[in-house]
Design an enzyme around this catalytic site. Structure first.
Site, PDB file in Angstrom:
ATOM      1  N   GLU A 284       0.824  -1.210   0.000  1.00  0.00           N
ATOM      2  CA  GLU A 284       0.000   0.000   0.000  1.00  0.00           C
ATOM      3  C   GLU A 284       0.862   1.266   0.000  1.00  0.00           C
ATOM      4  OE1 GLU A 284      -2.331  -0.436   3.521  1.00  0.00           O
ATOM      5  OE2 GLU A 284      -3.487  -2.124   2.774  1.00  0.00           O
ATOM      6  N   ARG A 287       3.228   7.698   0.070  1.00  0.00           N
ATOM      7  CA  ARG A 287       4.276   8.715  -0.063  1.00  0.00           C
ATOM      8  C   ARG A 287       5.255   8.400  -1.194  1.00  0.00           C
ATOM      9  NH1 ARG A 287       6.017  11.689   4.394  1.00  0.00           N
ATOM     10  NH2 ARG A 287       5.084  10.079   5.715  1.00  0.00           N
ATOM     11  N   ARG A 323       3.321  19.746   7.450  1.00  0.00           N
ATOM     12  CA  ARG A 323       4.327  18.759   7.842  1.00  0.00           C
ATOM     13  C   ARG A 323       5.488  19.352   8.650  1.00  0.00           C
ATOM     14  NH1 ARG A 323       7.316  16.122   5.102  1.00  0.00           N
ATOM     15  NH2 ARG A 323       7.192  14.157   6.245  1.00  0.00           N
ATOM     16  N   CYS A 354      -1.045  33.312  12.310  1.00  0.00           N
ATOM     17  CA  CYS A 354      -0.726  33.800  13.655  1.00  0.00           C
ATOM     18  C   CYS A 354      -0.395  32.652  14.604  1.00  0.00           C
ATOM     19  CB  CYS A 354      -1.883  34.643  14.187  1.00  0.00           C
ATOM     20  SG  CYS A 354      -2.099  36.176  13.272  1.00  0.00           S
ATOM     21  N   TYR A 382       0.939  14.339   1.543  1.00  0.00           N
ATOM     22  CA  TYR A 382       0.518  14.969   2.797  1.00  0.00           C
ATOM     23  C   TYR A 382       0.733  16.483   2.768  1.00  0.00           C
ATOM     24  CZ  TYR A 382       0.659  10.073   3.984  1.00  0.00           C
ATOM     25  OH  TYR A 382       0.467   8.726   3.975  1.00  0.00           O
TER      26      TYR A 382
END
Length: 425
Positions: A284, A287, A323, A354, A382
Site C-alpha cells: 500500500e 508517499r 508537515r 498567527c 501529505y
C-alpha cells in the site's frame, strides 16, 4: 544543473537559472494561477508507479495506492488507468476512488473507526477487503453484512509490535499505538468471523508506520504474520493474502531509501521459506508514489530582520503545508529564479498565520528579494490533502504538468467558499 536543483525530485530542474517541472517553467504557472500553488509532475508520478510495477511483476502481488497521501481526482484517475488498486481510510475516500474509475475489487479499506454507513458503502461496492482493526469492529461488520444479506470480505490488521524507527506520530505498529488487533486475540477473532455466513476472512494485514528507510522492520513484521497465517490455515481458515501496508520512505534531504526490488524479492523469499507460496502479497505505497512528484510554490512577501534572525515571510503557511510544524519535517526550499547578483543569507522561511509554529523551513541559505518566488520541494504527499482553511485562508489551486502541457486539476477556493456551507442565525 545548478547545485540548488532539487536533491530528491529529478523531474524538477533548472534551465538557465529558472526552475522547471518537466518542460514547463514554474514561474509561468505561478504567474498564471497565483500563489501559493501546488504543482505535480505526471512523469514523476508515472515513474514512481513504474518502479513499484517492476518490483512486483515477477510475483503474485497487488499494489494499492495509499490515497490519503494525495487524493486529487485527476491523480487517482491516472493511477486507476495504470492499473493501481487503492488503500482507503474513509467513506469519502471510497467515493473519490469510485468517481475516479477505480476497480472496487482492488480497494482495501483501513482505519480504526469505520462507521456503519462506510461499511455499508464498502460492502455494496464489492471491495477487495476491509482491514479490521478490533473485535468490536468485526462484530459490527458482521451486523451490517447480515442486515444487507451480502458478504463482506475481511482481513485482520495485526499489531505486530514492531518498531518502524520513524517519527512517533507516524509509527503505527507498536502496542501503544491505536492500530490493529493484538497478536493474542487474532485466533479468537478468526473464530468469531468463521461463525458468520456473511463474513469471509481472507487475509492478514499490518501497517507499521510511514517514512521508513530500512527493510528490516517490514521483514520482522512479515515473519510474525507468517506464523499467524500458518496457525489460521491449520485451523481451516482460508487465508489467501498478506497485506504489508505502506510506509516506504522517500528522500527529502539525504536519506538512503529502500530499493523496492530488494524489498519485494526479500518479502517473497520469506513467504517461500515459510511454505506460503500460495499467498498473495498486497502493498500500500502512498508517499513513495507521490511525495517527490509535487512542489508547493510560494511568494516572498517581506524580508524582516530581528536581531540575529533573518525571516523570509512568504504567502504559504502551515495551513497549506503542515508537515514542518507537525512533524518537524524537512523540505528543501529553492528559488524559482536563481539570482547570482543577490547576496546569500540564512533565512527562516515563515508564513503569515498567527502561530509561532507557522514555518516551512529554518536556517535556509537563499539569495532572494521581496516578491521572489520559492519552491518547497517534495510536497506531493501529505501537502494539499492535509491543508485547511485555518485563519480563513482559502485552499490553494493544484496544477498537473504533462511534458510541455499543464492542467488545472483543482481551482483555488474563493473567499465565498470559506463560508459557503455555513448558515447565519
Amino acid at each position: 544543473m545548478s547545485e540548488l536543483s532539487p536533491v530528491s525530485a529529478p523531474f524538477f530542474h533548472y534551465e538557465k537559472g529558472e526552475l522547471y517541472a518537466e518542460n514547463v517553467a514554474l514561474l509561468q504557472l505561478v504567474q498564471e494561477f497565483g500563489s501559493p500553488l501546488y504543482v505535480y509532475s505526471r512523469a514523476a508520478l508515472q515513474s514512481a508507479w513504474s518502479k513499484w510495477e517492476e518490483a512486483v511483476k515477477p510475483y503474485r502481488a497487488m499494489v494499492c495506492y495509499g490515497m490519503k497521501a494525495n487524493s486529487n481526482l485527476a491523480i487517482l484517475q491516472m493511477f486507476a488507468r495504470l492499473g493501481a488498486g487503492f488503500d482507503i481510510v474513509s467513506g469519502g475516500e471510497l467515493e473519490r476512488c469510485l468517481k475516479a474509475g477505480a476497480d472496487p475489487k482492488k480497494i482495501v479499506f483501513s482505519g480504526v473507526g469505520k462507521q456503519d454507513w462506510e461499511i455499508k458503502k464498502g460492502i455494496e461496492a464489492g471491495i477487495f477487503s476491509f482491514n479490521v482493526e478490533s473485535i468490536s469492529e468485526l462484530k459490527n461488520i458482521i451486523k451490517v453484512a447480515t442486515e444487507l444479506r451480502q458478504k463482506a470480505y475481511i482481513s485482520f490488521r495485526v499489531n505486530p509490535d514492531v518498531d518502524a524507527k520513524t517519527h512517533p506520530y507516524i509509527s503505527t505498529g507498536l502496542k501503544e499505538n491505536k492500530f490493529g488487533i493484538d497478536l493474542a486475540y487474532i485466533e479468537e477473532a478468526a473464530q468469531i468471523a468463521s461463525a458468520s455466513e456473511f463474513v469471509v476472512l481472507k487475509g492478514l494485514d499490518c501497517h507499521i508506520g510511514s517514512q521508513i528507510t530500512e527493510i528490516d522492520p517490514f521483514i520482522h513484521a512479515l515473519e510474525r504474520l507468517c506464523v499467524l497465517v500458518k496457525k489460521l490455515k491449520a485451523k481451516g481458515h482460508p487465508i489467501s493474502h498478506i497485506d504489508l501496508g505502506g510506509g516506504v520512505g522517500i528522500r527529502y534531504q539525504d536519506e538512503t531509501v529502500i530499493n523496492l526490488n530488494d524489498y519485494v524479492s526479500l518479502a517473497f523469499s520469506v513467504l517461500s521459506q515459510q511454505g506460503l507460496d500460495d499467498v498473495q502479497m498486497v502493498f500500500e505505497p502512498g508517499r513513495s508514489l507521490v511525495g517527490n512528484a509535487g512542489v508547493l510554490l510560494t511568494q516572498v512577501q517581506y524580508i524582516k530582520q530581528t536581531g540575529e534572525y533573518e525571516f523570509a515571510i512568504v504567502d504559504a503557511a502551515m495551513n497549506d503545508l503542515i508537515r514542518p510544524t507537525l512533524y518537524d519535517a524537512y523540505h528543501q526550499i529553492i528559488p524559482l529564479v536563481q539570482k547570482e547578483h543577490i547576496a546569500t543569507k540564512v533565512y527562516d522561511v515563515v508564513g503569515p498565520v498567527c502561530e509561532t509554529g507557522d514555518w516551512l523551513g529554518k536556517k535556509r541559505p537563499l539569495a532572494i528579494e521581496e516578491k521572489d518566488y520559492l519552491a518547497v520541494v517534495s510536497a506531493g504527499a501529505y501537502g494539499f490533502t492535509m491543508s485547511s482553511q485555518y485563519n480563513s485562508r482559502p485552499r490553494v489551486a493544484e496544477v498537473l504538468v504533462d511534458n510541455d502541457q499543464y492542467h488545472l486539476i483543482r481551482r483555488r477556493e474563493t473567499l465565498a467558499d470559506l463560508y459557503a456551507q455555513e448558515v447565519m442565525l
